[in-house]
Design a protein around this motif. Sequence first.
Motif, PDB file in Angstrom:
ATOM      1  N   UNK A   1       0.748  -1.491   0.143  1.00 22.21           N
ATOM      2  CA  UNK A   1       0.286   0.142   0.013  1.00 22.21           C
ATOM      3  C   UNK A   1       1.033   1.250  -0.050  1.00 22.21           C
ATOM      4  N   UNK A   2       2.237   1.407   1.061  1.00 15.75           N
ATOM      5  CA  UNK A   2       2.788   2.276   0.554  1.00 15.75           C
ATOM      6  C   UNK A   2       3.165   2.726  -0.468  1.00 15.75           C
TER       7      UNK A   2
ATOM      8  N   UNK B   1      -7.252   1.535  -3.982  1.00 15.37           N
ATOM      9  CA  UNK B   1      -6.467   0.486  -4.972  1.00 15.37           C
ATOM     10  C   UNK B   1      -6.045  -0.219  -4.070  1.00 15.37           C
ATOM     11  N   UNK B   2      -4.565   0.391  -3.791  1.00 12.57           N
ATOM     12  CA  UNK B   2      -3.403  -0.293  -3.253  1.00 12.57           C
ATOM     13  C   UNK B   2      -3.150  -1.038  -2.073  1.00 12.57           C
ATOM     14  N   UNK B   3      -4.910  -0.957  -1.244  1.00 12.57           N
ATOM     15  CA  UNK B   3      -5.248  -0.816  -0.150  1.00 12.57           C
ATOM     16  C   UNK B   3      -4.998  -2.914  -0.353  1.00 12.57           C
ATOM     17  N   UNK B   4      -5.049  -3.171  -1.423  1.00 15.18           N
ATOM     18  CA  UNK B   4      -5.345  -4.800  -1.680  1.00 15.18           C
ATOM     19  C   UNK B   4      -4.754  -5.937  -1.008  1.00 15.18           C
TER      20      UNK B   4
ATOM     21  N   UNK C   1     -10.242  11.818  -7.723  1.00 20.06           N
ATOM     22  CA  UNK C   1      -9.818  10.399  -9.313  1.00 20.06           C
ATOM     23  C   UNK C   1      -8.191   9.569  -9.034  1.00 20.06           C
ATOM     24  N   UNK C   2      -7.216  10.450  -7.578  1.00 19.05           N
ATOM     25  CA  UNK C   2      -6.229  10.257  -7.677  1.00 19.05           C
ATOM     26  C   UNK C   2      -6.342   9.549  -5.607  1.00 19.05           C
ATOM     27  N   UNK C   3      -7.134   9.659  -5.155  1.00 19.11           N
ATOM     28  CA  UNK C   3      -7.700   8.900  -4.031  1.00 19.11           C
ATOM     29  C   UNK C   3      -8.426   7.648  -4.385  1.00 19.11           C
ATOM     30  N   UNK C   4      -9.355   7.661  -5.910  1.00 15.48           N
ATOM     31  CA  UNK C   4      -9.438   6.302  -5.824  1.00 15.48           C
ATOM     32  C   UNK C   4      -8.922   4.924  -5.814  1.00 15.48           C
TER      33      UNK C   4
ATOM     34  N   UNK D   1     -10.254  -9.526  -2.591  1.00 17.80           N
ATOM     35  CA  UNK D   1      -8.849  -8.688  -3.285  1.00 17.80           C
ATOM     36  C   UNK D   1      -9.995  -8.502  -4.619  1.00 17.80           C
ATOM     37  N   UNK D   2     -10.086  -9.784  -5.567  1.00 13.14           N
ATOM     38  CA  UNK D   2     -10.772  -9.332  -6.706  1.00 13.14           C
ATOM     39  C   UNK D   2     -12.384  -8.193  -6.186  1.00 13.14           C
ATOM     40  N   UNK D   3     -12.798  -8.600  -5.186  1.00 17.87           N
ATOM     41  CA  UNK D   3     -13.800  -7.663  -5.271  1.00 17.87           C
ATOM     42  C   UNK D   3     -13.759  -6.154  -5.102  1.00 17.87           C
ATOM     43  N   UNK D   4     -12.131  -6.178  -4.060  1.00 19.96           N
ATOM     44  CA  UNK D   4     -12.102  -4.805  -4.113  1.00 19.96           C
ATOM     45  C   UNK D   4     -10.980  -4.380  -5.574  1.00 19.96           C
ATOM     46  N   UNK D   5     -10.973  -5.281  -6.087  1.00 21.78           N
ATOM     47  CA  UNK D   5     -10.442  -4.045  -7.656  1.00 21.78           C
ATOM     48  C   UNK D   5     -11.284  -3.881  -8.351  1.00 21.78           C
ATOM     49  N   UNK D   6     -12.521  -4.617  -8.058  1.00 20.67           N
ATOM     50  CA  UNK D   6     -13.371  -4.600  -9.085  1.00 20.67           C
ATOM     51  C   UNK D   6     -14.202  -2.884  -8.746  1.00 20.67           C
TER      52      UNK D   6
END
Length: 172
Positions: free
Chosen positions: A89-90, A115-118, A108-111, A127-132
């Motif tokens: 994430x970092x 995604x990095x918190x996967x 947009x940058x926040x969104x 993980x898949x649901x988060x990316x989706x």
Amino acid sequence: MSGYIGGILILSGCFMYGLSYSQRLKNRIIILKDMVRMLSVMNNHIGYSLIDMTQIFERLGDFDMCSYVRNFTGYIYEALNKSDIDTFALIWNEAADKAFAGILGKRQLEIIKEAGSISTFIDKDSQLKHIQSVVCELNEELDVVKTNAAGKMKAYIVTGISAGLILVIVLI
């Protein structure tokens, strides 16, 4: 004669300034499209192949993306190969700040950073649901930017020309 040349230079400079803002908006659309594609490819690799994040980002380097997203994925790949103890994430957030600061809007940058918190999700399905969900949010932002883009791009160029004309009239 030099007054006319100066006027032409001022007018063309203001036009180019408006054109640069217009191009920045166009780049924003391209970046959002490529980020959606990149996240979809990443989602497919996580879901269907048994490779780690370093290998995923190595393969992402082979895809045709704009230079901003290519720099973003390249930075993540290099940081994952280092022996530092930074979390994913970092690394992701730092790469997003370096690649997209000043180009993308705050939301947009926040969104993208979201995604990095996967790596906080243990199981593959989460993980898949988060990316989706991030892809859906980026698609919504892309639609908003696209609907406003044509008018804003013309407005930037017209404003640049108008400012140039006003400056030329005032200075002559």
